[in-house]
Design a protein around this motif. Structure first.
Motif, PDB file in Angstrom:
ATOM      1  N   LEU A  89      66.350  19.778  52.080  1.00 38.28           N
ATOM      2  CA  LEU A  89      67.320  19.307  51.224  1.00 38.28           C
ATOM      3  C   LEU A  89      67.167  18.270  50.347  1.00 38.28           C
ATOM      4  N   VAL A  90      67.422  18.262  48.890  1.00 39.14           N
ATOM      5  CA  VAL A  90      67.303  16.991  48.255  1.00 39.14           C
ATOM      6  C   VAL A  90      68.539  16.010  48.492  1.00 39.14           C
ATOM      7  N   GLY A  91      68.319  14.886  48.719  1.00 38.26           N
ATOM      8  CA  GLY A  91      69.267  14.230  49.127  1.00 38.26           C
ATOM      9  C   GLY A  91      68.650  12.613  49.640  1.00 38.26           C
ATOM     10  N   ASP A  92      69.883  11.564  49.651  1.00 43.14           N
ATOM     11  CA  ASP A  92      69.685  10.248  49.777  1.00 43.14           C
ATOM     12  C   ASP A  92      69.859  10.149  51.410  1.00 43.14           C
ATOM     13  N   GLY A  93      68.999   9.647  52.315  1.00 41.24           N
ATOM     14  CA  GLY A  93      69.250   9.626  53.553  1.00 41.24           C
ATOM     15  C   GLY A  93      70.237   8.402  53.781  1.00 41.24           C
ATOM     16  N   THR A  94      70.556   7.442  52.863  1.00 39.93           N
ATOM     17  CA  THR A  94      71.581   6.450  52.910  1.00 39.93           C
ATOM     18  C   THR A  94      72.846   6.982  52.404  1.00 39.93           C
ATOM     19  N   ASP A  95      73.204   7.973  51.912  1.00 37.57           N
ATOM     20  CA  ASP A  95      74.441   8.458  51.507  1.00 37.57           C
ATOM     21  C   ASP A  95      74.931   9.506  52.548  1.00 37.57           C
ATOM     22  N   GLU A  96      76.333   9.053  53.008  1.00 34.49           N
ATOM     23  CA  GLU A  96      76.931   9.803  53.888  1.00 34.49           C
ATOM     24  C   GLU A  96      76.950  11.260  53.792  1.00 34.49           C
ATOM     25  N   ARG A 141      75.567  16.849  54.660  1.00 35.69           N
ATOM     26  CA  ARG A 141      74.903  18.389  54.215  1.00 35.69           C
ATOM     27  C   ARG A 141      73.794  18.663  55.127  1.00 35.69           C
ATOM     28  N   ALA A 142      73.226  17.700  55.444  1.00 36.56           N
ATOM     29  CA  ALA A 142      71.839  17.839  56.397  1.00 36.56           C
ATOM     30  C   ALA A 142      72.192  18.070  57.861  1.00 36.56           C
ATOM     31  N   GLY A 143      73.218  17.998  58.165  1.00 36.10           N
ATOM     32  CA  GLY A 143      73.981  18.110  59.547  1.00 36.10           C
ATOM     33  C   GLY A 143      73.811  17.198  60.570  1.00 36.10           C
ATOM     34  N   ILE A 144      74.077  15.936  59.827  1.00 34.25           N
ATOM     35  CA  ILE A 144      74.076  14.652  60.703  1.00 34.25           C
ATOM     36  C   ILE A 144      75.015  14.758  61.942  1.00 34.25           C
ATOM     37  N   GLU A 145      76.101  15.334  61.827  1.00 38.87           N
ATOM     38  CA  GLU A 145      77.064  15.230  62.815  1.00 38.87           C
ATOM     39  C   GLU A 145      76.827  16.023  64.002  1.00 38.87           C
ATOM     40  N   THR A 181      65.806  19.706  60.009  1.00 39.13           N
ATOM     41  CA  THR A 181      66.168  19.570  58.366  1.00 39.13           C
ATOM     42  C   THR A 181      65.584  18.310  57.946  1.00 39.13           C
ATOM     43  N   VAL A 182      64.763  18.730  56.694  1.00 38.84           N
ATOM     44  CA  VAL A 182      64.130  17.438  56.081  1.00 38.84           C
ATOM     45  C   VAL A 182      64.960  17.210  54.701  1.00 38.84           C
ATOM     46  N   LEU A 183      65.128  15.874  54.674  1.00 32.94           N
ATOM     47  CA  LEU A 183      66.017  15.266  53.479  1.00 32.94           C
ATOM     48  C   LEU A 183      65.110  14.372  52.745  1.00 32.94           C
ATOM     49  N   ASP A 184      64.911  14.810  51.250  1.00 27.26           N
ATOM     50  CA  ASP A 184      64.005  13.676  50.561  1.00 27.26           C
ATOM     51  C   ASP A 184      64.813  13.844  49.099  1.00 27.26           C
ATOM     52  N   VAL A 185      64.665  12.631  48.545  1.00 30.59           N
ATOM     53  CA  VAL A 185      65.318  12.278  47.051  1.00 30.59           C
ATOM     54  C   VAL A 185      64.503  13.241  46.141  1.00 30.59           C
ATOM     55  N   ASP A 186      63.347  13.544  46.271  1.00 31.42           N
ATOM     56  CA  ASP A 186      62.388  14.363  45.415  1.00 31.42           C
ATOM     57  C   ASP A 186      61.905  15.667  45.827  1.00 31.42           C
ATOM     58  N   SER A 187      62.604  16.769  45.334  1.00 31.95           N
ATOM     59  CA  SER A 187      62.151  17.975  45.678  1.00 31.95           C
ATOM     60  C   SER A 187      60.898  18.376  45.582  1.00 31.95           C
ATOM     61  N   ILE A 197      65.145  14.650  59.536  1.00 30.66           N
ATOM     62  CA  ILE A 197      64.186  13.754  59.161  1.00 30.66           C
ATOM     63  C   ILE A 197      64.417  13.354  57.648  1.00 30.66           C
ATOM     64  N   MET A 198      64.484  12.077  57.476  1.00 32.22           N
ATOM     65  CA  MET A 198      64.640  11.658  56.142  1.00 32.22           C
ATOM     66  C   MET A 198      63.334  11.187  55.572  1.00 32.22           C
ATOM     67  N   GLY A 199      62.818  11.803  54.705  1.00 33.53           N
ATOM     68  CA  GLY A 199      61.451  11.418  54.249  1.00 33.53           C
ATOM     69  C   GLY A 199      60.518  12.828  54.194  1.00 33.53           C
ATOM     70  N   CYS A 200      59.722  13.297  53.278  1.00 35.86           N
ATOM     71  CA  CYS A 200      59.125  14.437  53.347  1.00 35.86           C
ATOM     72  C   CYS A 200      57.731  14.067  52.711  1.00 35.86           C
ATOM     73  N   GLY A 201      57.008  12.852  53.044  1.00 37.20           N
ATOM     74  CA  GLY A 201      55.867  12.439  52.815  1.00 37.20           C
ATOM     75  C   GLY A 201      54.838  12.995  53.794  1.00 37.20           C
ATOM     76  N   ARG A 202      53.892  12.513  53.814  1.00 39.38           N
ATOM     77  CA  ARG A 202      52.847  13.213  54.783  1.00 39.38           C
ATOM     78  C   ARG A 202      53.322  13.085  56.261  1.00 39.38           C
ATOM     79  N   VAL A 203      53.916  11.902  56.676  1.00 36.33           N
ATOM     80  CA  VAL A 203      54.203  11.880  58.030  1.00 36.33           C
ATOM     81  C   VAL A 203      55.528  12.794  58.346  1.00 36.33           C
ATOM     82  N   GLY A 204      56.522  12.818  57.502  1.00 35.41           N
ATOM     83  CA  GLY A 204      57.767  13.493  57.468  1.00 35.41           C
ATOM     84  C   GLY A 204      57.535  15.111  57.599  1.00 35.41           C
ATOM     85  N   CYS A 205      56.478  15.249  56.693  1.00 30.32           N
ATOM     86  CA  CYS A 205      56.180  16.877  56.523  1.00 30.32           C
ATOM     87  C   CYS A 205      55.679  17.265  58.073  1.00 30.32           C
TER      88      CYS A 205
END
Length: 132
Positions: free
Chosen positions: A48-55, A60-64, A27-33, A5-13
């Motif tokens: 995980l802290v990270g950008d979902g537009t970055d390969e 690292r988030a296990g996309i593969e 696995t939840v990925l967000d740019v802001d810890s 899941i990219m984004g840990c706002g209200r919906v992502g959470c």
């Protein structure tokens, strides 16, 4: 299922919490810890802290190994870009992205992306409530 899941706002959470409670690997990925504060102490997934537009962040988030990828960040453009990367570069079997703008939603859907517009869904629910 293995879900990223990219984004840990209200919906992502909320989504991460529900899927984790059902026993899925999440696995939840967000740019802001700071966003991870919303996750309950019972959350058994990975944050995980990270950008979902970055390969590299996605790897690292296990996309593969992901069965599902969903993009629910606050930005339509980021969600679409991340969804396309997940679908066309990493060949994730199921990709869904949130798009606030109903006009964009139709365009992106025509490009083969599975989208959900909370704007359209919310308006329909309000209409139904108003009209009975």
């Amino acid at each position: 299922m293995n879900v990223v899941i990219m984004g840990c706002g209200r919906v992502g959470c909320e989504l991460a919490t529900m899927l984790d409670a059902e026993g899925h690997k999440v696995t939840v990925l967000d740019v802001d810890s700071y966003s991870f504060r919303r996750l309950p102490s019972t959350f058994g997934g990975t944050a995980l802290v990270g950008d979902g537009t970055d390969e590299d962040s996605l790897k690292r988030a296990g996309i593969e190994e992901a069965d599902i990828f969903t993009a629910v960040s606050p930005g339509d453009n980021r969600n679409v870009m991340a969804a396309q990367i997940a679908k066309y570069i990493f060949n994730v079997p199921k990709v869904v992205c949130r798009i606030y703008d109903p006009l964009r939603e139709e365009l992106y859907r025509s490009l083969g992306l599975e989208t959900i517009s909370p704007t359209r869904v919310g308006a329909q629910l309000l209409k139904d409530a108003i009209l009975g």
